[in-house]
Scaffold this motif. Structure first.
Motif, PDB file in Angstrom:
ATOM      1  N   ARG A   1       0.831  -1.204   0.000  1.00 25.95           N
ATOM      2  CA  ARG A   1       0.000   0.000   0.000  1.00 25.95           C
ATOM      3  C   ARG A   1       0.868   1.258   0.000  1.00 25.95           C
ATOM      4  O   ARG A   1       0.599   2.220  -0.701  1.00 25.95           O
ATOM      5  CB  ARG A   1      -0.902  -0.030   1.232  1.00 25.95           C
ATOM      6  N   LEU A   2       1.914   1.201   0.794  1.00 26.17           N
ATOM      7  CA  LEU A   2       2.855   2.321   0.851  1.00 26.17           C
ATOM      8  C   LEU A   2       3.510   2.551  -0.507  1.00 26.17           C
ATOM      9  O   LEU A   2       3.718   3.687  -0.931  1.00 26.17           O
ATOM     10  CB  LEU A   2       3.920   2.021   1.907  1.00 26.17           C
ATOM     11  N   ALA A   3       3.807   1.473  -1.199  1.00 22.58           N
ATOM     12  CA  ALA A   3       4.408   1.596  -2.526  1.00 22.58           C
ATOM     13  C   ALA A   3       3.462   2.314  -3.479  1.00 22.58           C
ATOM     14  O   ALA A   3       3.890   3.152  -4.282  1.00 22.58           O
ATOM     15  CB  ALA A   3       4.770   0.213  -3.072  1.00 22.58           C
ATOM     16  N   GLU A   4       2.180   2.004  -3.408  1.00 28.36           N
ATOM     17  CA  GLU A   4       1.207   2.711  -4.239  1.00 28.36           C
ATOM     18  C   GLU A   4       1.210   4.203  -3.922  1.00 28.36           C
ATOM     19  O   GLU A   4       1.283   5.035  -4.822  1.00 28.36           O
ATOM     20  CB  GLU A   4      -0.204   2.180  -3.996  1.00 28.36           C
ATOM     21  N   LEU A   5       1.110   4.531  -2.644  1.00 27.03           N
ATOM     22  CA  LEU A   5       1.045   5.935  -2.241  1.00 27.03           C
ATOM     23  C   LEU A   5       2.270   6.699  -2.717  1.00 27.03           C
ATOM     24  O   LEU A   5       2.171   7.830  -3.186  1.00 27.03           O
ATOM     25  CB  LEU A   5       0.941   6.046  -0.717  1.00 27.03           C
ATOM     26  N   ALA A   6       3.434   6.074  -2.612  1.00 32.17           N
ATOM     27  CA  ALA A   6       4.670   6.758  -2.968  1.00 32.17           C
ATOM     28  C   ALA A   6       4.996   6.609  -4.454  1.00 32.17           C
ATOM     29  O   ALA A   6       5.986   7.150  -4.919  1.00 32.17           O
ATOM     30  CB  ALA A   6       5.822   6.220  -2.125  1.00 32.17           C
ATOM     31  N   HIS A   7       4.157   5.887  -5.201  1.00 31.23           N
ATOM     32  CA  HIS A   7       4.452   5.590  -6.604  1.00 31.23           C
ATOM     33  C   HIS A   7       5.871   5.087  -6.727  1.00 31.23           C
ATOM     34  O   HIS A   7       6.684   5.611  -7.490  1.00 31.23           O
ATOM     35  CB  HIS A   7       4.250   6.817  -7.490  1.00 31.23           C
ATOM     36  N   CYS A   8       6.170   4.057  -5.945  1.00 29.92           N
ATOM     37  CA  CYS A   8       7.517   3.529  -5.801  1.00 29.92           C
ATOM     38  C   CYS A   8       7.432   2.021  -5.972  1.00 29.92           C
ATOM     39  O   CYS A   8       6.489   1.390  -5.518  1.00 29.92           O
ATOM     40  CB  CYS A   8       8.004   3.897  -4.400  1.00 29.92           C
ATOM     41  N   GLU A   9       8.433   1.465  -6.674  1.00 31.24           N
ATOM     42  CA  GLU A   9       8.386   0.020  -6.867  1.00 31.24           C
ATOM     43  C   GLU A   9       8.637  -0.718  -5.567  1.00 31.24           C
ATOM     44  O   GLU A   9       9.354  -0.257  -4.700  1.00 31.24           O
ATOM     45  CB  GLU A   9       9.430  -0.407  -7.902  1.00 31.24           C
ATOM     46  N   LEU A  10       8.060  -1.883  -5.482  1.00 27.47           N
ATOM     47  CA  LEU A  10       8.154  -2.686  -4.272  1.00 27.47           C
ATOM     48  C   LEU A  10       9.599  -3.001  -3.904  1.00 27.47           C
ATOM     49  O   LEU A  10       9.989  -2.944  -2.734  1.00 27.47           O
ATOM     50  CB  LEU A  10       7.360  -3.979  -4.486  1.00 27.47           C
ATOM     51  N   SER A  11      10.386  -3.339  -4.916  1.00 27.07           N
ATOM     52  CA  SER A  11      11.769  -3.718  -4.654  1.00 27.07           C
ATOM     53  C   SER A  11      12.529  -2.555  -4.022  1.00 27.07           C
ATOM     54  O   SER A  11      13.219  -2.715  -3.016  1.00 27.07           O
ATOM     55  CB  SER A  11      12.435  -4.135  -5.957  1.00 27.07           C
ATOM     56  N   ARG A  12      12.373  -1.390  -4.625  1.00 26.92           N
ATOM     57  CA  ARG A  12      13.062  -0.216  -4.082  1.00 26.92           C
ATOM     58  C   ARG A  12      12.632   0.038  -2.648  1.00 26.92           C
ATOM     59  O   ARG A  12      13.443   0.289  -1.768  1.00 26.92           O
ATOM     60  CB  ARG A  12      12.725   0.995  -4.958  1.00 26.92           C
ATOM     61  N   LEU A  13      11.327  -0.048  -2.425  1.00 28.06           N
ATOM     62  CA  LEU A  13      10.810   0.216  -1.092  1.00 28.06           C
ATOM     63  C   LEU A  13      11.338  -0.803  -0.098  1.00 28.06           C
ATOM     64  O   LEU A  13      11.650  -0.468   1.047  1.00 28.06           O
ATOM     65  CB  LEU A  13       9.282   0.179  -1.134  1.00 28.06           C
ATOM     66  N   SER A  14      11.478  -2.034  -0.539  1.00 27.54           N
ATOM     67  CA  SER A  14      11.983  -3.074   0.353  1.00 27.54           C
ATOM     68  C   SER A  14      13.410  -2.750   0.803  1.00 27.54           C
ATOM     69  O   SER A  14      13.726  -2.796   1.993  1.00 27.54           O
ATOM     70  CB  SER A  14      11.934  -4.425  -0.360  1.00 27.54           C
ATOM     71  N   HIS A  15      14.277  -2.410  -0.148  1.00 28.59           N
ATOM     72  CA  HIS A  15      15.638  -2.006   0.204  1.00 28.59           C
ATOM     73  C   HIS A  15      15.620  -0.794   1.126  1.00 28.59           C
ATOM     74  O   HIS A  15      16.335  -0.732   2.115  1.00 28.59           O
ATOM     75  CB  HIS A  15      16.434  -1.657  -1.060  1.00 28.59           C
ATOM     76  N   LEU A  16      14.805   0.178   0.773  1.00 27.25           N
ATOM     77  CA  LEU A  16      14.750   1.430   1.525  1.00 27.25           C
ATOM     78  C   LEU A  16      14.310   1.174   2.971  1.00 27.25           C
ATOM     79  O   LEU A  16      14.902   1.704   3.916  1.00 27.25           O
ATOM     80  CB  LEU A  16      13.775   2.376   0.807  1.00 27.25           C
ATOM     81  N   ILE A  17      13.303   0.336   3.142  1.00 22.29           N
ATOM     82  CA  ILE A  17      12.826   0.037   4.490  1.00 22.29           C
ATOM     83  C   ILE A  17      13.870  -0.735   5.270  1.00 22.29           C
ATOM     84  O   ILE A  17      14.042  -0.517   6.480  1.00 22.29           O
ATOM     85  CB  ILE A  17      11.484  -0.719   4.417  1.00 22.29           C
TER      86      ILE A  17
ATOM     87  N   LEU B   1       6.702  16.215  -9.830  1.00 20.94           N
ATOM     88  CA  LEU B   1       8.149  16.151  -9.648  1.00 20.94           C
ATOM     89  C   LEU B   1       8.667  14.716  -9.676  1.00 20.94           C
ATOM     90  O   LEU B   1       9.723  14.434 -10.240  1.00 20.94           O
ATOM     91  CB  LEU B   1       8.517  16.783  -8.301  1.00 20.94           C
ATOM     92  N   THR B   2       7.944  13.812  -9.055  1.00 17.90           N
ATOM     93  CA  THR B   2       8.463  12.448  -8.976  1.00 17.90           C
ATOM     94  C   THR B   2       8.082  11.612 -10.193  1.00 17.90           C
ATOM     95  O   THR B   2       8.852  10.766 -10.617  1.00 17.90           O
ATOM     96  CB  THR B   2       7.956  11.730  -7.705  1.00 17.90           C
ATOM     97  N   ARG B   3       6.910  11.889 -10.782  1.00 16.87           N
ATOM     98  CA  ARG B   3       6.440  10.960 -11.810  1.00 16.87           C
ATOM     99  C   ARG B   3       6.727  11.407 -13.234  1.00 16.87           C
ATOM    100  O   ARG B   3       6.921  10.576 -14.120  1.00 16.87           O
ATOM    101  CB  ARG B   3       4.934  10.733 -11.628  1.00 16.87           C
ATOM    102  N   LEU B   4       6.740  12.708 -13.489  1.00 18.61           N
ATOM    103  CA  LEU B   4       6.959  13.156 -14.865  1.00 18.61           C
ATOM    104  C   LEU B   4       8.348  12.788 -15.398  1.00 18.61           C
ATOM    105  O   LEU B   4       8.460  12.224 -16.495  1.00 18.61           O
ATOM    106  CB  LEU B   4       6.681  14.663 -14.970  1.00 18.61           C
ATOM    107  N   PRO B   5       9.408  13.050 -14.623  1.00 23.46           N
ATOM    108  CA  PRO B   5      10.715  12.630 -15.128  1.00 23.46           C
ATOM    109  C   PRO B   5      10.787  11.127 -15.332  1.00 23.46           C
ATOM    110  O   PRO B   5      11.387  10.656 -16.290  1.00 23.46           O
ATOM    111  CB  PRO B   5      11.678  13.072 -14.018  1.00 23.46           C
ATOM    112  N   ARG B   6      10.165  10.372 -14.438  1.00 23.02           N
ATOM    113  CA  ARG B   6      10.192   8.924 -14.569  1.00 23.02           C
ATOM    114  C   ARG B   6       9.529   8.481 -15.869  1.00 23.02           C
ATOM    115  O   ARG B   6      10.028   7.604 -16.581  1.00 23.02           O
ATOM    116  CB  ARG B   6       9.476   8.292 -13.373  1.00 23.02           C
ATOM    117  N   ALA B   7       8.390   9.105 -16.187  1.00 15.35           N
ATOM    118  CA  ALA B   7       7.660   8.730 -17.408  1.00 15.35           C
ATOM    119  C   ALA B   7       8.468   9.063 -18.656  1.00 15.35           C
ATOM    120  O   ALA B   7       8.554   8.263 -19.591  1.00 15.35           O
ATOM    121  CB  ALA B   7       6.299   9.439 -17.435  1.00 15.35           C
ATOM    122  N   LEU B   8       9.072  10.242 -18.666  1.00 13.25           N
ATOM    123  CA  LEU B   8       9.864  10.638 -19.825  1.00 13.25           C
ATOM    124  C   LEU B   8      11.087   9.740 -19.974  1.00 13.25           C
ATOM    125  O   LEU B   8      11.420   9.298 -21.069  1.00 13.25           O
ATOM    126  CB  LEU B   8      10.294  12.104 -19.681  1.00 13.25           C
ATOM    127  N   GLU B   9      11.729   9.448 -18.845  1.00 13.93           N
ATOM    128  CA  GLU B   9      12.907   8.600 -18.887  1.00 13.93           C
ATOM    129  C   GLU B   9      12.557   7.204 -19.382  1.00 13.93           C
ATOM    130  O   GLU B   9      13.316   6.598 -20.140  1.00 13.93           O
ATOM    131  CB  GLU B   9      13.540   8.526 -17.500  1.00 13.93           C
TER     132      GLU B   9
END
Lengths: 154, 154
Positions: free
Chosen positions: A62-78, B22-30
């Motif tokens: 759920r946190l990954a959705e909110l942050a628009h962040c991939e699960l893998s990245r979030l796992s490392h980050l956490i 800020l977080t999603r636009l660069p990601r989409a373009l990249e």
DNA sequence: ACCCGATACGTGAATGTTCAACCATCGTAG
DNA sequence: CTACGATGGTTGAACATTCACGTATCGGGT
């Protein structure tokens, strides 16, 4: 892609300005967070997101959705935040695939300590000298772009 | 930091919208550049910057200023582009500390091949459905933020 | 009861970025 | 002319992110 793709002079100027904001504003905010608390931009918003949840707890996916962040990245980050004692993992009783992230007392204290300076910087860089009308237009433009991003599936 | 740092309800909504851009636009373009040409966002703009220079040539430190990019990062980045034959280094005859980066024919061809799709995506995500007034306001807001960033020395 | 695709993570290797040195050259004050 | 700080650039280690894959669980359909 059949239509003429090029930008007008005006659009070009707007895009250059927006592009500079895109590359430099996150860098500036991150630099301050790094100095003051050793936190990256994403790390700060993960902690902030956690502090908004009831019980300072949320499922990682759920946190990954909110942050628009991939699960893998979030796992490392956490994992990093966990090593520093700012967050801990906890099995989700309702779904044994799932893990919940919990903000620790120490994590909360760090967030409370660093948030005012961060917000003050946002105010200084973005909102000072921005008229109510300008702000409303900026919000509408940003929301339109986010809508496009959603449509494009990004 | 003596003054009240918190944001109003309205400012908060604006900031959330801007933050998502800020977080999603660069990601989409990249993502598109990566798919179409195996190029990162910064790599694309370095090639584009080079193609704007007379002789498709520029001193590396000057390029770093234009891209608001640290020398070290740029040096690594150029090494990668060099390995792929898109750019080459050349000693600067006027200053022997200095190195110049030159866009190769192959680099130029790649840039020309990928640019239309990139610009079309920018148009679709940012400018479609943005009124001339809205665009002007957006540009002014962005420029104001860039000015603040310059003042802050970021 | 069993199978099978989808969901929720974790992990290790590959890649990219930042940081802290380092060296060579330049401009200049003495 | 020489010593010294500033400038231009490279390099390697440390760190972060992405990618590809592995594992465990869940929710059906049969």
């Amino acid at each position: 892609m059949a239509e003429d793709p090029w930008l007008t002079e005006d659009e070009m100027a707007t895009w250059r300005a927006l592009d500079r904001v895109l590359t430099r504003l996150p860098r500036a905010l991150e630099a301050q967070l790094e100095r003051d608390a050793g936190l990256g931009y994403m790390e700060y918003y993960v902690l902030a997101g956690l502090s908004d949840q009831p019980g300072h707890t949320i499922r990682i996916s759920r946190l990954a959705e909110l942050a628009h962040c991939e699960l893998s990245r979030l796992s490392h980050l956490i994992s990093r935040l966990e090593r520093r004692g700012l967050v801990r993992r906890e099995p989700d009783p309702d779904d044994r695939r799932s893990t919940r992230a919990v903000l620790t007392e120490e994590g909360y204290r760090l967030l409370v300590a660093v948030a005012p300076a961060h917000v003050a910087l946002v105010r200084r860089l973005v909102f000072d000298d921005l008229s109510p009308t300008g702000q409303r237009t900026l919000r509408e433009a940003a929301n339109r772009i986010v809508t496009r991003l959603d449509e494009a599936g990004a």
